[in-house]
Design a protein around this motif. Structure first.
Motif, mmCIF file in Angstrom:
data_model
loop_
_atom_site.group_PDB
_atom_site.id
_atom_site.type_symbol
_atom_site.label_atom_id
_atom_site.label_comp_id
_atom_site.label_asym_id
_atom_site.label_seq_id
_atom_site.Cartn_x
_atom_site.Cartn_y
_atom_site.Cartn_z
ATOM 1 N N THR A 107 -6.823 13.923 -5.833
ATOM 2 C CA THR A 107 -5.778 13.420 -5.116
ATOM 3 C C THR A 107 -4.733 14.797 -4.992
ATOM 4 O O THR A 107 -4.391 15.522 -5.994
ATOM 5 C CB THR A 107 -5.015 12.428 -5.966
ATOM 6 N N VAL A 108 -4.476 15.043 -3.896
ATOM 7 C CA VAL A 108 -3.460 16.171 -3.412
ATOM 8 C C VAL A 108 -2.037 15.544 -3.645
ATOM 9 O O VAL A 108 -1.364 16.149 -4.269
ATOM 10 C CB VAL A 108 -3.742 16.585 -1.898
ATOM 11 N N ARG A 109 -1.648 14.584 -3.124
ATOM 12 C CA ARG A 109 -0.284 13.740 -3.385
ATOM 13 C C ARG A 109 -0.332 12.480 -3.017
ATOM 14 O O ARG A 109 -1.332 11.939 -1.970
ATOM 15 C CB ARG A 109 1.010 14.545 -2.506
ATOM 16 N N ASP A 110 0.376 11.650 -3.745
ATOM 17 C CA ASP A 110 0.368 10.308 -3.232
ATOM 18 C C ASP A 110 1.908 9.988 -2.837
ATOM 19 O O ASP A 110 2.635 10.712 -2.867
ATOM 20 C CB ASP A 110 0.001 9.420 -4.222
ATOM 21 N N ASP A 111 2.223 8.639 -2.625
ATOM 22 C CA ASP A 111 3.360 8.031 -2.098
ATOM 23 C C ASP A 111 4.018 9.022 -1.079
ATOM 24 O O ASP A 111 5.227 9.487 -1.187
ATOM 25 C CB ASP A 111 4.440 8.375 -3.439
ATOM 26 N N LEU A 112 3.143 9.020 0.073
ATOM 27 C CA LEU A 112 3.607 9.637 1.015
ATOM 28 C C LEU A 112 4.721 8.927 1.900
ATOM 29 O O LEU A 112 4.505 7.641 2.078
ATOM 30 C CB LEU A 112 2.565 10.125 2.127
ATOM 31 N N PRO A 172 0.737 -1.190 -0.027
ATOM 32 C CA PRO A 172 0.173 0.078 0.060
ATOM 33 C C PRO A 172 1.082 1.325 -0.032
ATOM 34 O O PRO A 172 1.671 1.280 0.721
ATOM 35 C CB PRO A 172 -0.697 -0.293 1.430
ATOM 36 N N THR A 173 0.479 2.136 -0.958
ATOM 37 C CA THR A 173 1.332 3.521 -0.660
ATOM 38 C C THR A 173 0.027 4.576 -0.285
ATOM 39 O O THR A 173 -1.024 4.370 -0.704
ATOM 40 C CB THR A 173 1.886 3.997 -1.822
ATOM 41 N N TYR A 174 0.514 5.415 0.574
ATOM 42 C CA TYR A 174 -0.598 6.345 1.185
ATOM 43 C C TYR A 174 -0.817 7.640 0.195
ATOM 44 O O TYR A 174 0.229 7.919 -0.151
ATOM 45 C CB TYR A 174 -0.176 6.515 2.504
ATOM 46 N N ARG A 175 -1.786 8.118 0.288
ATOM 47 C CA ARG A 175 -2.225 9.261 -0.603
ATOM 48 C C ARG A 175 -3.339 10.149 0.303
ATOM 49 O O ARG A 175 -3.876 9.719 1.013
ATOM 50 C CB ARG A 175 -2.752 9.095 -2.144
ATOM 51 N N VAL A 176 -3.035 11.301 0.077
ATOM 52 C CA VAL A 176 -3.978 12.385 0.709
ATOM 53 C C VAL A 176 -4.972 13.128 -0.396
ATOM 54 O O VAL A 176 -4.575 13.219 -1.635
ATOM 55 C CB VAL A 176 -3.282 13.569 1.433
ATOM 56 N N ARG A 177 -6.211 12.821 -0.083
ATOM 57 C CA ARG A 177 -7.137 13.575 -1.138
ATOM 58 C C ARG A 177 -8.073 14.532 -0.392
ATOM 59 O O ARG A 177 -8.089 14.614 0.570
ATOM 60 C CB ARG A 177 -8.000 12.365 -1.643
ATOM 61 N N ILE A 178 -8.571 15.179 -1.167
ATOM 62 C CA ILE A 178 -9.233 16.310 -0.626
ATOM 63 C C ILE A 178 -10.856 16.333 -1.251
ATOM 64 O O ILE A 178 -11.016 15.990 -2.582
ATOM 65 C CB ILE A 178 -8.878 17.840 -0.763
ATOM 66 N N VAL A 179 -11.799 16.488 -0.615
ATOM 67 C CA VAL A 179 -13.143 16.668 -1.163
ATOM 68 C C VAL A 179 -13.745 17.959 -0.852
ATOM 69 O O VAL A 179 -13.760 18.683 0.514
ATOM 70 C CB VAL A 179 -14.155 15.791 -0.361
ATOM 71 N N ALA A 234 -1.411 24.904 -6.574
ATOM 72 C CA ALA A 234 -2.432 25.471 -7.606
ATOM 73 C C ALA A 234 -3.069 24.445 -8.276
ATOM 74 O O ALA A 234 -4.244 24.812 -8.866
ATOM 75 C CB ALA A 234 -1.390 26.493 -8.265
ATOM 76 N N ALA A 235 -2.477 23.648 -8.804
ATOM 77 C CA ALA A 235 -2.827 22.667 -9.780
ATOM 78 C C ALA A 235 -4.280 21.840 -9.245
ATOM 79 O O ALA A 235 -5.053 21.416 -9.690
ATOM 80 C CB ALA A 235 -1.830 21.631 -10.151
ATOM 81 N N VAL A 236 -4.041 21.530 -7.860
ATOM 82 C CA VAL A 236 -4.821 20.777 -7.053
ATOM 83 C C VAL A 236 -6.404 21.730 -7.049
ATOM 84 O O VAL A 236 -7.392 21.423 -7.138
ATOM 85 C CB VAL A 236 -4.692 20.357 -5.734
ATOM 86 N N LEU A 237 -6.001 23.079 -6.813
ATOM 87 C CA LEU A 237 -7.187 23.898 -6.579
ATOM 88 C C LEU A 237 -8.023 24.141 -7.873
ATOM 89 O O LEU A 237 -9.322 23.841 -7.702
ATOM 90 C CB LEU A 237 -6.849 25.332 -6.291
ATOM 91 N N THR A 238 -7.164 23.874 -8.904
ATOM 92 C CA THR A 238 -7.912 24.149 -10.323
ATOM 93 C C THR A 238 -8.782 22.944 -10.615
ATOM 94 O O THR A 238 -9.927 22.924 -10.775
ATOM 95 C CB THR A 238 -6.864 24.099 -11.424
ATOM 96 N N GLU A 239 -8.098 21.701 -10.129
ATOM 97 C CA GLU A 239 -8.990 20.154 -10.342
ATOM 98 C C GLU A 239 -10.041 20.499 -9.433
ATOM 99 O O GLU A 239 -11.272 20.037 -9.949
ATOM 100 C CB GLU A 239 -8.050 19.442 -10.166
#
Lengths: 381, 613
Positions: free
Chosen positions: B127-132, B78-85, B111-116
């Motif tokens: 997804t904000v970032r993966d492979d934490l 498992p690799t961990y990721r952070v996502r935002i709703v 900025a890219a995350v905010l756009t998405e």
């Protein structure tokens, strides 16, 4: 203008008037309004907020106003008919001017407490003015074309103003309501044929004057599947919701189309669709029967009224109500384009309910004072 | 009053007409409702369900790949990721700012995350970032309760803990493309997070490894938001796949070969064809194919003359050189040549005007078959090849698995080449020359073989002529092998010759004895020319010079089997441009064989045999 005619009958007490009221109509109105309450409760996913309780309050207030109006002697309305028309027309023009200086379509005046929609009030003002006009005419006079100029003008001016707003649904209702009143007043049928032909000739001109969204509605109506996610979405989803209701419906609070928001405007224009989805053909037909009963009772009231003014007011109110129902149900079942006409007493929205209940107030008043002929007024032609 | 009465009658008439019209209109509306709701209700009910029910596939975990002792060669971590709703995070920008104090999150990424986030529906996670890293996971986990709308979760990523040593065998995974989806109706392929085997075992055994998709049926609203779960079929996890490969031996082979620029080695069980090691050098890190491929790195891997992306064991096609001489010998024996018949070697063999040289400039003198194999006398095999003809040699080679893919459970196996007269006519529209027969007889010219084929050939020579087929997965190709159809006494002569190569007084691989007490080995060296030696080269002595460029040097080959008395393993080693089979390839093969015998003592053998029967 002549002075008020003398009362022929003795003044009735309020208690007597209440007892003599046409209670079956009141009961039907209350019943239909209660059905509307349940429907809005379901539309909110089983919650009194945000629609149902306000609908209930408006229904209560509206019924109160209706009863109060019913108590008033029809001669008051007779006397107020032209001033009311003139005032409402001024309001329509005011809305038009504000709209012209503001941005886009303007349909109501914001009075702070309530938003006043003059085009709705005009439905009542127009029928009062027409009823008053024809009340004073002899049948021979009605048959003369020259006498048709004032009433046709009374109809066309507000219709054109509303078209400019632009509000196709209300304009159609005003024109149809006015036309029905002319017919009831005794205008010859061939004249309607002539008017129909004139409208037919004017149609291309009218078409070119329609706004894009109005034309789109007509196109979409003719072929909803051509744009299933765009303009046709309303009609398609409405038909799916209706159809999936089947004979007995999917159950109160269980209409998937409405509950899952596939059905647009479920609390306003498409409330009947939701009713048909959740209660099936059985429920929808029952409500149609109740509404038809109101219409037919209205016709009876009109026939029973002694004065031409009363007859025309009663039939005008009835026609207005019937137009709401027929246009709305025909719209949600995909028989006519989506024109944005609510189902009175069931759809969420204050103005239409108020208009209808005020109208029924006039109708009940007519029935209560049905024996009063109002006489013929010396100053009238 | 007359007027009034008449007027009232007219009104009543018209009011009744109006009332009748209303009854008719309402009736029409009722009829319309009947039609929509009762007559066509079924159809609309289905349409409503189409609207309402959304099916979502559930990913099964991919099966692991294990060696024969159950050690993990490929598994999922498992690799961990952070996502935002968006709709839960009241202020996405502030939330990202808070996150950036917990994890590495550059401004550009924010900025890219905010756009998405602004572009998708409010309830869809972005997804904000993966492979934490573990530290980051710990910090985010601590603060998640204070960060509404932030989801910390994990996704499975394929891991190959032994990296380069197994990269060619295991292959790698990639997203399924339109072609895959057209060829394979499996609905799993439509899942965006699904990864399909792109080469190696991952590709060959993809269907066993991938498992079956589960199905989640949810009720959705018009915006696609899930309202509730209607039913759930759990996915069937992929099957763990056990290979015959021995992890220790594989790693040993890879390390032992790593001293060379480009080389490969294959170890097979002689009794079953089970592959114990399959190593190709240089290799690549499997992580190269995970995530975004760096274009520069890809270019470098692809254009490298040492071909790191190619599994040389199955895709390297080399002239077998002298390792092919056993085939020529068997063809001669079958043609009735006596093994004791002697051929005189003076170092050169004349055919018409042409001269064919032995590798030993001054010749081997008079040699019989076993001595010829021991000393790898070219002239002897020129003579044998001339006697039996190229077609007989090719037919014998085919019986030992040459010139054809062997059906190993790895994609991309190349066939090699056994030239025949018919082949040349078809290929070049030219007649066959006898000189070409002589060259083919010593495994040069058109003859091409892969390291896998040479190992299997050797296995078939020492296992009593059973036509075993190579396999990596335990249950692959389990049908009992046929026979090569060569008399046992012929094979015994070959075995003796190969023993002499290692243990004979004049053997070409005398230095390659195993050094294990009581364990003898049979083998055969091979040195195959890459560049044709012209007469001028020979006269100038250039063919022996050490200063030839790498890519023009000879390939070094060695095939062997051991123990001699009860052959357990067959090994083939090819060192590209390694120059001498006896000097470069034989020691490597010897070391690998010794290691194989140490790591896989005989008592481990019956289990595999039982499995294969």
């Amino acid at each position: 203008m002549a002075s008020l005619p003398a009362f022929r009958e003795p003044r009735q007490h309020l208690g007597e008037k209440l007892a003599a009221l046409h209670w079956p109509i009141v009961a039907l109105l209350l019943l239909v309004g209660a059905i509307g309450y349940l429907l809005l409760y379901s539309a909110a996913g089983g919650s009194h907020a945000p629609w149902a309780w306000r609908h209930g309050v408006r229904l209560g207030v509206g019924l109160g106003i209706m009863l109060a109006i019913a108590m008033v002697d029809p001669r008051v309305w007779y006397r107020l008919a032209y001033p009311a028309y003139a005032t409402t027309l001024a309001l329509l023009v005011a809305v038009e001017l504000i709209g012209a200086f503001g941005k886009g379509a303007q349909r109501w005046l914001d009075l702070g407490v309530i938003q006043l929609q003059p085009s709705e009030l005009m439905k009542l003002a127009l029928l009062l003015a027409l009823a008053r006009y024809f009340h004073g005419l002899h049948l021979d006079q009605i048959k003369r074309p020259l006498f048709l100029v004032p009433p046709v003008a009374l109809i066309l001016v507000p219709v054109l103003l509303v078209l400019l707003q632009p509000d196709l649904g209300t304009a159609v209702m005003l024109a149809a309501g006015g036309g029905i009143l002319l017919f009831m007043a005794g205008v010859r049928l061939w004249k309607f044929a002539l008017a129909g032909a004139a409208v037919g000739l004017a149609a291309p001109v009218l078409w070119s004057r329609l706004h894009d969204y109005q034309r789109q509605r007509v196109f979409t109506f003719l072929d909803p599947e051509s744009d299933p996610l765009g303009a046709g979405y309303h009609i398609i989803q409405s038909k799916i919701a209706l159809g999936s209701g089947g004979l007995w419906g999917r159950g109160f609070l269980h209409g998937s189309q409405a509950q899952l928001s596939f059905l647009p405007e479920k609390q306003t224009d498409f409330a009947f669709t939701m009713l048909a989805e959740e209660t099936g053909f059985a429920g929808a037909a029952l409500v149609l029967v109740l509404l038809l009963a109101l219409v037919l009772l209205g016709v009876v009231v009109a026939i029973r009224a002694a004065s031409p003014f009363g007859r025309l007011v009663a039939i005008g109110v009835t026609a207005n109500f019937a137009l709401y129902v027929v246009i709305n149900v025909a719209m949600v079942t995909g028989l006519i384009p989506v024109v944005g006409v609510p189902l009175p007493l069931i759809s969420y929205g204050g103005t239409a309910m108020l208009t209808v209940l005020i109208g029924f107030g006039l109708l009940l008043g007519t029935d209560l004072h049905r024996d009063r002929t109002l006489g013929r007024f010396p100053g009238d032609p | 009053m007359r007027h009034d009465a008449e007027r009232q009658r007219s009104f009543t008439r018209r009011a009744l007409v109006f009332g009748g019209a209303q009854v008719a209109l309402f009736g029409a509306l009722g009829a319309r409702l009947w039609r929509l709701q009762v007559e066509e209700g079924e159809r609309y009910r289905l349409l409503a369900d189409d609207n309402r029910i959304s099916a979502r596939l559930l990913m099964p975990p991919r099966g692991r790949i294990l060696d024969h002792r159950g050690r993990e060669l490929a598994h999922n971590i498992p690799t961990y990721r952070v996502r935002i709703v968006r709709e839960q995070a009241r202020d996405a920008r502030a939330t990202l700012g808070a996150l950036s104090r917990l994890i590495t999150l550059p401004e550009a990424r924010q900025a890219a995350v905010l756009t998405e986030v602004a572009a998708v529906q409010g309830f869809r996670p972005v997804t904000v970032r993966d492979d934490l890293s573990w530290d980051e996971v710990a910090r985010v986990a601590l603060h998640v309760p204070d960060l509404p709308g932030v989801i910390l979760d994990s996704v499975d990523v394929r891991a190959y803990p032994h990296g380069e040593a197994l990269a060619h065998v295991l292959g790698y995974l990639g997203p399924a493309n339109a072609t895959d989806q057209a060829e394979d109706p499996d609905r799993l392929l439509r899942l965006p997070e699904f990864r399909i085997g792109r080469s190696g075992i991952e590709q060959a055994h993809d269907r066993e490894l991938r498992g079956q998709a589960g199905l989640l049926r949810v009720e959705v609203n018009a915006l696609g938001r899930e309202i509730r779960e209607l039913s759930r079929d759990e996915p069937t996890p992929g099957r763990d796949l056990e290979l015959s490969l021995d992890l220790d031996l594989q790693r040993y082979c890879f390390e032992r070969l790593s001293g060379e620029l480009a080389a490969s080695a294959v170890v097979v069980e002689t009794a079953t064809g089970a592959v114990r090691a399959l190593a190709s050098v240089p290799s690549f890190a499997p992580s190269v194919f995970q995530g975004r491929l760096h274009p520069g790195l890809w270019q470098e891997l692809r254009d490298n003359p040492r071909t790191p992306l190619v599994n040389k064991c199955i895709r390297g096609q080399y002239p077998p050189g002298s390792t092919f001489k056993m085939i020529t010998a068997l063809a001669a024996l079958e043609a009735g040549v006596s093994p004791t018949a002697r051929v005189g070697c003076s170092g050169v063999y004349g055919l018409g005007n042409a001269r064919f040289h032995c590798w030993k400039e001054h010749g081997h003198g008079s040699v019989a078959m076993i001595e010829a194999i021991e000393q790898s006398c070219d002239v002897y095999f020129y003579e044998m090849a001339r006697r039996v003809g190229v077609d007989a040699i090719a037919a014998m080679g085919a019986r030992f698995g040459l010139g054809q893919p062997l059906g190993l459970d790895l994609p991309g196996e190349l066939p090699g080449l056994l030239p025949t007269r018919a082949w040349k006519r078809q290929r070049f529209n030219q007649p066959w020359h006898q000189g070409e027969t002589l060259v083919a007889g010593i495994g040069q010219g058109y003859v091409l073989t892969t390291p896998l084929q040479l190992a299997v050939m050797t296995a078939r020579m020492c296992n009593g002529g059973r036509a075993v087929r190579p396999a990596l997965a335990r249950d692959h190709g389990a049908e009992p092998p046929g026979t090569v159809g060569v008399p046992a006494e012929h094979l015994e002569i070959i075995r003796k010759g190969m023993r002499a190569v290692v243990h004979g007084g004049r053997g070409t691989a005398r230095q390659a004895t195993l050094g294990l007490p009581g364990v003898e080995m049979g083998g055969k060296t091979g040195t195959s020319q890459v560049k044709r030696i012209s007469r001028a080269d020979r006269q100038a002595g250039r063919h022996k010079r050490k200063d030839r460029p790498w890519h023009e040097r000879d390939h070094a080959l060695f095939v062997c089997f051991a123990p001699y008395d009860a052959p357990r393993f067959a090994v083939s080693v090819i060192v590209e441009h390694g120059e001498g089979g006896s000097r470069t390839a034989a020691p490597i093969a010897r070391d690998i064989m010794r290691r194989a015998l140490e790591l896989l003592p005989p008592e481990a053998a019956p289990a595999l045999t039982a499995q294969a029967d």
